[in-house]
Design an enzyme around this catalytic site. Structure first.
Site, PDB file in Angstrom:
ATOM      1  N   ASP A 189       0.859  -1.181   0.000  1.00  0.00           N
ATOM      2  CA  ASP A 189       0.000   0.000   0.000  1.00  0.00           C
ATOM      3  C   ASP A 189       0.896   1.232   0.000  1.00  0.00           C
ATOM      4  O   ASP A 189       1.725   1.409   0.893  1.00  0.00           O
ATOM      5  CB  ASP A 189      -0.906   0.006   1.237  1.00  0.00           C
ATOM      6  N   GLU A 274      -1.988  -1.465  -5.787  1.00  0.00           N
ATOM      7  CA  GLU A 274      -3.263  -0.859  -6.148  1.00  0.00           C
ATOM      8  C   GLU A 274      -3.114  -0.112  -7.460  1.00  0.00           C
ATOM      9  O   GLU A 274      -2.106   0.572  -7.692  1.00  0.00           O
ATOM     10  CB  GLU A 274      -3.712   0.095  -5.038  1.00  0.00           C
ATOM     11  N   CYS A 327     -12.458  -4.803   6.775  1.00  0.00           N
ATOM     12  CA  CYS A 327     -11.759  -5.513   7.856  1.00  0.00           C
ATOM     13  C   CYS A 327     -11.070  -6.737   7.277  1.00  0.00           C
ATOM     14  O   CYS A 327     -11.717  -7.593   6.669  1.00  0.00           O
ATOM     15  CB  CYS A 327     -12.734  -5.910   8.956  1.00  0.00           C
ATOM     16  N   CYS A 330     -12.625 -10.095   9.479  1.00  0.00           N
ATOM     17  CA  CYS A 330     -13.990 -10.609   9.313  1.00  0.00           C
ATOM     18  C   CYS A 330     -14.624 -10.229   7.975  1.00  0.00           C
ATOM     19  O   CYS A 330     -15.682 -10.743   7.617  1.00  0.00           O
ATOM     20  CB  CYS A 330     -14.881 -10.141  10.463  1.00  0.00           C
ATOM     21  N   CYS A 346     -12.928  -2.505  14.318  1.00  0.00           N
ATOM     22  CA  CYS A 346     -14.058  -3.154  13.649  1.00  0.00           C
ATOM     23  C   CYS A 346     -15.050  -3.676  14.705  1.00  0.00           C
ATOM     24  O   CYS A 346     -14.708  -3.834  15.886  1.00  0.00           O
ATOM     25  CB  CYS A 346     -13.545  -4.298  12.770  1.00  0.00           C
ATOM     26  N   CYS A 348     -15.933  -6.571  15.020  1.00  0.00           N
ATOM     27  CA  CYS A 348     -15.467  -7.870  15.521  1.00  0.00           C
ATOM     28  C   CYS A 348     -14.463  -7.713  16.652  1.00  0.00           C
ATOM     29  O   CYS A 348     -14.008  -8.712  17.224  1.00  0.00           O
ATOM     30  CB  CYS A 348     -14.860  -8.690  14.378  1.00  0.00           C
ATOM     31  N   ASP A 355      -3.124   1.579   7.149  1.00  0.00           N
ATOM     32  CA  ASP A 355      -2.265   1.217   6.018  1.00  0.00           C
ATOM     33  C   ASP A 355      -1.932  -0.273   6.006  1.00  0.00           C
ATOM     34  O   ASP A 355      -1.919  -0.907   4.947  1.00  0.00           O
ATOM     35  CB  ASP A 355      -0.982   2.051   6.046  1.00  0.00           C
TER      36      ASP A 355
END
Length: 398
Positions: A189, A274, A327, A330, A346, A348, A355
């Site tokens: 990233d 990306e 996430c 999950c 999150c 969860c 990042d």
């Protein structure tokens, strides 16, 4: 991959004599003149709904040399002049294939000064390179050796805006061989606070080369702005000082990117990045300077050709894939997440570094694409099945 056909350009700095400088400067000017004349001829024919190809522009070049006005074209080697016509033909081919815009005229002040010689335009013997129309070989600084028994197929001579002279020799490089296969894969990233964040959790600092020299650059630019417009000696000196600072920034940035990309290619079989549209991102006036300094497009370019050389794989994930908001544990997709949010938790219960989480999601999405060709834009709800991200996550579970 057949390594015998890997062509590699080896670029060196050289220091021309006064006679060589004059000859190369004349050559650069003639190359620019021929390119512009040929482009004008092809553009005029285009308005008449006619097409002019390379052979016709080559015939035009022969006719131009016979005129009194353009007789100076005979004073330089004909090889770079023919090569610039081939480059123009390639530019039109890319235009008609919708890969590029319509070719533009070359400027004496803004365009790159270069000339390309094929094998009939130079002699390379015993490590000494002599160009056509020159009596003495170039004084090249051999900063690294050429491959053993290398025979350059083309030689490109150029001068950058800082006044430095370079020669680039294109050779077959038998030393480029595929690396041993490995199971290692990494998601990457890119960012501004950190140049790269890897799915392993490693963060690579952004050196910010332009910011380091910003004060010196600003001072040199102010000095240049105070000089009278025109071709005066003082203005040329001030412009050269600005160009040298820019060259220093670019050299350091390129060196750092080469080291990073080489390391990533050596350590990993698959690298997932990306698919960013940097051209559109730099339209953001608040971030344009920082994005340009990070050189994300150059990073990707270096990474892709090195991966091709050494038998590695680079996967580009769709730019709309919500890597930061998903996430990685999950698979829950969060709502809006402004750029200032660097960590989030999150439902969860997992707390994510923005990042690192994005890099892990990119890796999982890239693996899914590589394994089953699945899409990489998971829906907020996946009735009757799981997204590609969740499928890959489930596949890794024991």
């Amino acid at each position: 991959m057949d390594t015998r056909h890997v062509k590699r350009a080896f670029k060196y700095r050289f220091y021309p004599t006064d006679a060589q400088t004059a000859e190369l400067s004349r050559t650069f000017g003639c190359v620019r003149k021929v390119y512009n004349l040929a482009l004008a001829a092809r553009t005029e024919a285009w308005t008449r709904q006619e097409r002019v190809n390379y052979n016709q522009t080559s015939a035009l070049l022969t006719a131009w040399k016979k005129t009194e006005e353009l007789a100076f074209l005979n004073d330089v080697s004909s090889v770079p002049l023919q090569q610039t016509l081939r480059h123009l033909q390639s530019a039109f081919t890319n235009f008609f294939s919708k890969r590029a815009k319509y070719p533009r005229f070359k400027s004496s002040k803004k365009s790159r000064k270069s000339a390309e010689y094929t094998t009939s335009g130079f002699r390379f013997r015993d490590g000494r390179l002599t160009l056509a129309k020159m009596a003495d070989p170039l004084d090249i600084v051999w900063s690294r050796p050429l491959p053993k028994e290398a025979k350059p197929s083309t030689v490109t001579v150029s001068q950058d805006s800082a006044g430095r002279w370079f020669v680039s020799m294109l050779c077959d490089d038998p030393t480029v061989k595929p690396l041993s296969a490995t199971d290692a894969a990494v998601g990457v990233d890119v960012g501004l606070n950190h140049l790269l964040t890897l799915s392993t959790g490693e963060k690579i600092a952004n050196p910010r080369h332009e910011r380091t020299d910003r004060a010196r650059l600003a001072k040199a630019q102010r000095t240049l702005a105070r000089k009278a417009k025109g071709d005066g000696a003082n203005r040329r000196k001030a412009r050269l000082k600005v160009a040298k600072i820019h060259a220093r920034i670019a050299d350091r940035r390129r060196d750092g990117l080469h080291k990073l990309t080489t390391r990533l290619v050596r350590e990993n079989q698959t690298i997932v990045i990306e698919d960013l549209t940097v051209r559109n991102m730099v339209k953001n006036r608040s971030l344009a300077r920082a994005i340009s300094d990070a050189a994300w497009a150059e990073f990707r370019s270096l990474l892709e050709y090195k991966a091709q050389w050494y038998g590695r794989e680079v996967i580009a994930v769709d730019r709309f894939f919500p890597s930061s908001k998903l996430c990685s544990v999950c698979g829950t997709l969060q709502g809006k997440m402004p750029l200032h949010v660097r960590t989030w938790t999150c439902a969860c219960g997992t707390t994510h570094d923005r990042d690192v989480n994005a890099a892990r999601n990119l890796l999982a999405a890239g693996r899914a694409v590589s394994a089953c060709g699945a899409g990489v834009r998971p829906q907020r709800r996946t009735p009757g099945g799981q997204s590609a991200m969740k499928q890959e996550a489930s596949r890794r579970e024991p």
